[in-house]
Enzyme design. Sequence first.
Site, PDB file in Angstrom:
ATOM      1  N   LYS A 153     -62.843  -8.590  94.353  1.00 34.01           N
ATOM      2  CA  LYS A 153     -63.645  -9.336  93.394  1.00 34.01           C
ATOM      3  C   LYS A 153     -62.873 -10.467  92.750  1.00 34.01           C
ATOM      4  O   LYS A 153     -63.300 -11.616  92.772  1.00 34.01           O
ATOM      5  CB  LYS A 153     -64.203  -8.384  92.325  1.00 34.01           C
ATOM      6  CG  LYS A 153     -65.366  -7.530  92.789  1.00 34.01           C
ATOM      7  CD  LYS A 153     -64.919  -6.366  93.639  1.00 34.01           C
ATOM      8  CE  LYS A 153     -66.075  -5.480  94.058  1.00 34.01           C
ATOM      9  NZ  LYS A 153     -65.631  -4.383  94.940  1.00 34.01           N
ATOM     10  N   TRP A 208     -69.354   5.286  90.789  1.00 29.89           N
ATOM     11  CA  TRP A 208     -69.576   4.561  92.045  1.00 29.89           C
ATOM     12  C   TRP A 208     -69.920   5.575  93.134  1.00 29.89           C
ATOM     13  O   TRP A 208     -69.173   6.533  93.344  1.00 29.89           O
ATOM     14  CB  TRP A 208     -68.305   3.788  92.397  1.00 29.89           C
ATOM     15  CG  TRP A 208     -68.352   2.975  93.631  1.00 29.89           C
ATOM     16  CD1 TRP A 208     -69.343   2.126  94.039  1.00 29.89           C
ATOM     17  CD2 TRP A 208     -67.326   2.910  94.640  1.00 29.89           C
ATOM     18  NE1 TRP A 208     -69.007   1.533  95.230  1.00 29.89           N
ATOM     19  CE2 TRP A 208     -67.772   2.000  95.625  1.00 29.89           C
ATOM     20  CE3 TRP A 208     -66.080   3.518  94.800  1.00 29.89           C
ATOM     21  CZ2 TRP A 208     -67.022   1.691  96.753  1.00 29.89           C
ATOM     22  CZ3 TRP A 208     -65.330   3.205  95.919  1.00 29.89           C
ATOM     23  CH2 TRP A 208     -65.805   2.307  96.880  1.00 29.89           C
ATOM     24  N   ALA A 249     -61.263  -2.121  89.832  1.00 32.24           N
ATOM     25  CA  ALA A 249     -61.743  -3.020  90.880  1.00 32.24           C
ATOM     26  C   ALA A 249     -62.204  -4.367  90.340  1.00 32.24           C
ATOM     27  O   ALA A 249     -62.523  -5.255  91.129  1.00 32.24           O
ATOM     28  CB  ALA A 249     -62.907  -2.364  91.637  1.00 32.24           C
ATOM     29  N   ASP A 264     -59.505   3.870  88.845  1.00 32.69           N
ATOM     30  CA  ASP A 264     -60.045   2.928  89.816  1.00 32.69           C
ATOM     31  C   ASP A 264     -60.283   1.622  89.067  1.00 32.69           C
ATOM     32  O   ASP A 264     -61.122   1.563  88.164  1.00 32.69           O
ATOM     33  CB  ASP A 264     -61.354   3.469  90.402  1.00 32.69           C
ATOM     34  CG  ASP A 264     -61.879   2.603  91.552  1.00 32.69           C
ATOM     35  OD1 ASP A 264     -61.328   1.508  91.777  1.00 32.69           O
ATOM     36  OD2 ASP A 264     -62.845   3.028  92.212  1.00 32.69           O
TER      37      ASP A 264
END
Length: 393
Positions: free
Chosen positions: A243, A127, A210, A208
């Site tokens: 999300k 990312w 997400a 991470d």
Amino acid sequence: MFETLQALKPDAILALVQMFKDDPRSDKIDLGVGVYKDASGNTPVMRAVKAAEQQLWENETSKSYVALTGDPGFSDAMVKLVLGDAVPRATVSAAATPGGTGAVRQAFELIKLARPDARVFVSNPTWPNHLSILEYLGMEMVPYRYFDNETRGVDFDAMLDDLKTAKAGDVVLLHGCCHNPTGANLTMPQWQEVIAVLQQTGAVPMIDIAYQGFGDGLEADAQATRAVAAALPECLIAASCSKNFGIYRERTGILMMIANGTEAKVAQGTLAFLNRQNFSFPPDHGARLVTMILNDDELRTDWMAEVETMRVSMLGLREQLATELRQRAGSDRFGFIAQHRGMFSRLGTTPEMVQKLREDHGIYMVGDSRLNIAGLNANSVPLLAEAIVKAGV
């Protein structure tokens, strides 16, 4: 003073948004911005979120501050969602943050505070904001090979070779599920090999996560994170609620730090200190909604059902796109799209080809050929497939 400021490079995705808005074509397709969209092209407010907001509006009696690390109830609910029973709750310190980005930023700040000379190993690609924040903080980055541009899968042997060069005190940044930007993920046996390397080198994992729930399901998507946390003495986890709860603008995230012994005793205070230096008290509205949903059986059941609907929808779009491309290209070279998971897939083509798709066909995707599967619907999939084949991708 301000005459010394120089113009900075604009964010590529935000620039793409403006280009899309300025494009007058009616058949243009936006596959750039990483937000979930339904078949009508909207990013809806989830039913459970609406219901929780109604309850909150009726019952909330104060807008006073909560705590520097947020409401402990939010931390408890999110630790349970992400980690389950993988580690004892007493070993997990947690702090609410402004979104997953805030959690990532606070994690890097924590690393810099604890070990200023730590190197952070990041997947190539990763990312873009990971790289941007690390560069801004002046922290050393070490890329490790990840994406195989030929197979559009994980170059696992190369990944392991690179991770073996990490040392004790270094940090290895991993995507818990639904890798952004590639959509290519490790299998559980591969995760076990990564864990073994981390144990051998003494490097600290930072995960991470997400997109929990968008890949193979809420529990399946947490499996790798739980395995890493259970197997190693220290771990950092940055989680986002944007999300899977659809609360992008509420900026709801959390940083978890797993440690034992003396470190665990001071960790919560350290997280509070870092929040105080950055933004003081984290936003509470989104965190309050998440806590209400996860702690209410009826709301949680409805939320889980809607997340599953979103996940299945994206899988269906993947299958449809892979089939349409197979029919038009006369080969299965795009079969990887059906194998990827989450919102994104990386086509593995050149920036020049991405530009050609945009200019000739109104297909907007990030320059590295990352496309947002959730930006498609049943009607736009054939248009995308036709454009990809005509462009010679």
